[in-house]
Design an enzyme around this catalytic site. Sequence first.
Site, mmCIF file in Angstrom:
data_model
loop_
_atom_site.group_PDB
_atom_site.id
_atom_site.type_symbol
_atom_site.label_atom_id
_atom_site.label_comp_id
_atom_site.label_asym_id
_atom_site.label_seq_id
_atom_site.Cartn_x
_atom_site.Cartn_y
_atom_site.Cartn_z
ATOM 1 N N HIS A 259 24.059 97.398 47.194
ATOM 2 C CA HIS A 259 24.884 96.462 46.439
ATOM 3 C C HIS A 259 25.586 97.210 45.314
ATOM 4 C CE1 HIS A 259 22.908 92.380 47.561
ATOM 5 N NE2 HIS A 259 22.746 93.252 48.549
ATOM 6 N N GLU B 268 25.990 96.606 42.169
ATOM 7 C CA GLU B 268 25.248 96.733 40.919
ATOM 8 C C GLU B 268 24.167 97.802 41.006
ATOM 9 O OE1 GLU B 268 25.818 92.159 41.441
ATOM 10 O OE2 GLU B 268 25.753 93.937 42.724
ATOM 11 N N CYS C 40 22.967 88.687 42.832
ATOM 12 C CA CYS C 40 21.907 88.063 43.621
ATOM 13 C C CYS C 40 20.572 88.287 42.901
ATOM 14 C CB CYS C 40 21.867 88.685 45.018
ATOM 15 S SG CYS C 40 21.273 90.401 45.025
ATOM 16 N N CYS D 33 19.719 92.115 42.488
ATOM 17 C CA CYS D 33 20.516 92.792 41.470
ATOM 18 C C CYS D 33 20.212 92.264 40.075
ATOM 19 C CB CYS D 33 22.000 92.656 41.799
ATOM 20 S SG CYS D 33 22.444 93.558 43.307
#
Length: 157
Positions: free
Chosen positions: A53, A55, A83, A86
């Site tokens: 992801h 992040e 999410c 993260c």
Amino acid sequence: MTADERFMKEAIRQAKKAGEREEVPIGCVIVRDERIIARGYNRRNTDKSALAHAELLAIGRASKKTGDWRLEDCTLYVTLEPCQMCAGAIVQARMGRVVIGSMNPKAGCAGSIINLLEMEQFNHQVQVERGVLKEECGELLTEFFRRLRIRKRGEIC
């Protein structure tokens, strides 16, 4: 243009890189002392990893750059609400501040479904700013999924 808008524009540039690679267009930058120290964009399909992801990639790069896992004096700019994974990493990294473009009512964990970033039960809370360039951030996602639906319809016919 505010500093938050300027840095969110940089996160949008990262999101566009993801979109060019047919990844969900989510981008992130981490700023310290008014300078970008790390960038990331969604790479789950490219890297074949649920962990890729924007992040998480940016947090890893920022930690390497600073030589510390604690990022208390940093601000993370992200085009889509984080999410649960993260958001947890942001808290664990002790991020000082998070600026979010578009909220994610189906999976967001910075206020939409749950707010992991500001839970008083944790030993660290993150200052959160929501809705910075939300229309531009949201349009990236809307257009991406519109193209994806059109492409899938073409494959079915």
